[in-house]
Design a protein around this motif. Sequence first.
Motif, PDB file in Angstrom:
ATOM      1  N   THR A  92     -18.800  11.679  53.298  1.00  0.00           N
ATOM      2  CA  THR A  92     -18.777  12.682  54.566  1.00  0.00           C
ATOM      3  C   THR A  92     -19.713  13.925  54.260  1.00  0.00           C
ATOM      4  OG1 THR A  92     -16.568  12.142  55.365  1.00  0.00           O
ATOM      5  CG2 THR A  92     -17.342  13.966  56.109  1.00  0.00           C
ATOM      6  N   ARG A  93     -20.421  14.099  55.263  1.00  0.00           N
ATOM      7  CA  ARG A  93     -21.449  15.142  55.171  1.00  0.00           C
ATOM      8  C   ARG A  93     -21.174  16.128  56.415  1.00  0.00           C
ATOM      9  NH1 ARG A  93     -24.501  17.074  51.417  1.00  0.00           N
ATOM     10  NH2 ARG A  93     -26.358  17.636  52.817  1.00  0.00           N
ATOM     11  N   ARG A  94     -20.569  17.251  55.941  1.00  0.00           N
ATOM     12  CA  ARG A  94     -20.085  18.167  56.956  1.00  0.00           C
ATOM     13  C   ARG A  94     -20.832  19.253  57.733  1.00  0.00           C
ATOM     14  NH1 ARG A  94     -14.804  16.668  57.991  1.00  0.00           N
ATOM     15  NH2 ARG A  94     -13.573  15.794  56.079  1.00  0.00           N
ATOM     16  N   GLY A  95     -21.175  19.302  59.152  1.00  0.00           N
ATOM     17  CA  GLY A  95     -21.775  20.482  59.528  1.00  0.00           C
ATOM     18  C   GLY A  95     -23.349  20.373  59.329  1.00  0.00           C
ATOM     19  N   VAL A 152     -20.411  10.301  58.510  1.00  0.00           N
ATOM     20  CA  VAL A 152     -19.718   9.625  57.444  1.00  0.00           C
ATOM     21  C   VAL A 152     -20.357   8.340  57.221  1.00  0.00           C
ATOM     22  CG1 VAL A 152     -17.508   8.631  57.192  1.00  0.00           C
ATOM     23  CG2 VAL A 152     -17.669  10.620  58.403  1.00  0.00           C
ATOM     24  N   GLU A 172     -29.627  12.604  58.723  1.00  0.00           N
ATOM     25  CA  GLU A 172     -29.410  13.892  58.523  1.00  0.00           C
ATOM     26  C   GLU A 172     -30.691  14.552  58.144  1.00  0.00           C
ATOM     27  OE1 GLU A 172     -27.877  16.807  54.968  1.00  0.00           O
ATOM     28  OE2 GLU A 172     -27.460  14.810  54.961  1.00  0.00           O
ATOM     29  N   SER A 218     -23.019  18.212  63.356  1.00  0.00           N
ATOM     30  CA  SER A 218     -21.945  17.565  63.261  1.00  0.00           C
ATOM     31  C   SER A 218     -21.605  16.860  61.881  1.00  0.00           C
ATOM     32  CB  SER A 218     -21.870  16.351  64.275  1.00  0.00           C
ATOM     33  OG  SER A 218     -22.864  15.344  64.013  1.00  0.00           O
ATOM     34  N   ASP A 219     -20.472  16.304  61.697  1.00  0.00           N
ATOM     35  CA  ASP A 219     -20.147  15.654  60.555  1.00  0.00           C
ATOM     36  C   ASP A 219     -20.571  14.143  60.534  1.00  0.00           C
ATOM     37  OD1 ASP A 219     -18.683  17.938  59.886  1.00  0.00           O
ATOM     38  OD2 ASP A 219     -16.916  17.124  60.573  1.00  0.00           O
TER      39      ASP A 219
END
Length: 401
Positions: free
Chosen positions: A337-340, A78, A384, A75-76
Amino acid sequence: MSAPATAPPGGPPAVPDEPPPTRAGGRHWPRRLAGVAGILVLAATGLVGYRYVDREPTEPRPVAATLPTRPVTRSDLVSSVQVTGRLGFAGTYELVGQAAGTVTWVPRPGDVVGRGQRILGVDLRPIPLLYGPVPLYRPLAPGSSGADVRQLERNLVALGHADPAELTVDTSYTEATARAVRRWQHDLGVDETGTVAPGDVLTAPGAVRVGEVDPLIGQRLQPGSPVVTGTGTGHSVRLDLRLSYRPLVRVGQAVRVQLPTGGTVDGTVTTLGSTVQTSSSQAQPGGTAAQSGGQPTGCQGNSCPQTVPVEVRIDGPESRLGGVFEGTVTVVFPAQTRRGVLSVPIEALTVGADGAYAVVLVAPDGSRRTVPVETGMFTSGRVEVSGAGIAEGDAVEVPTL
């Protein structure tokens, strides 16, 4: 002496009664001891035997504890910056009247006055509120032009006194404008002149929640006199943002506002100051109108951080505030934001023998294996993770759940 026992007819010979055995002192032995004595004799002769089995208490074998698991998700993520601010009504208005005469009606504190509604009465004539940034500073009549004409025409259309197909909203006061003004004046119950004088209306950017009313009923009013102070009907948060965080914030940015009730509402940054100020350790006075900045400010001794003022508009209906209209709140600004990316609960992390982070993966058959991972962003209780041995959907142990 007791009589000798006699045998009943046809029965076995009678046995004379014998006194029960006695022990010293003449007390009788219990009859059941005779049976016990017989058993002892049989045991001594080997006719009776027994076996003693030594049984230890049976205890349940310990079962390995099963730790809870959670899936690895993609997922993203934030990260955010949280700043304390002050929730209150948006905007502070001080309306100045241009009419001359005797005050015959005033609103009550707390009243909300909308477009076209009476906000003051002078000489029994209603003074309505119109929306717009420009005060009515001059008479308007056919032939007038300017931004104040456009503002008047927009209000006439919004109030339903002009058909957009008939009246073009522009900077020119035309006969179509005059006809719309006469219809408006008819509904107000005033002279239908088709022109508008400075004292005929009061203007504000939007609806006004009345705070204080300066003139008293019966008081003589002069042009230029303050008549009503109040606020807007919406809500906003004002805060002092550290200068180092300013690059993370922009006008129009969506934020989250955490309420004292524990709930959250959406907000939008409406103003971002460019004037640097030094935070004070105490909020400025002024209550709702002043919208003092939030606390704490992070001052250390006599050194306080430099800040810029920020205002955040609360989006959505007032009911979402849960009855809390003023007070200290926390504004959450998204910072990165770190996406995916893959992430797991922070509690799933363990430290391997080499000091590196790892997680324990649990297979469907219950087998476990420790997999080293690289960590990235930490936010909102998750972290993450990446590595060759971990994939989306894997189950990881989370010991503290």
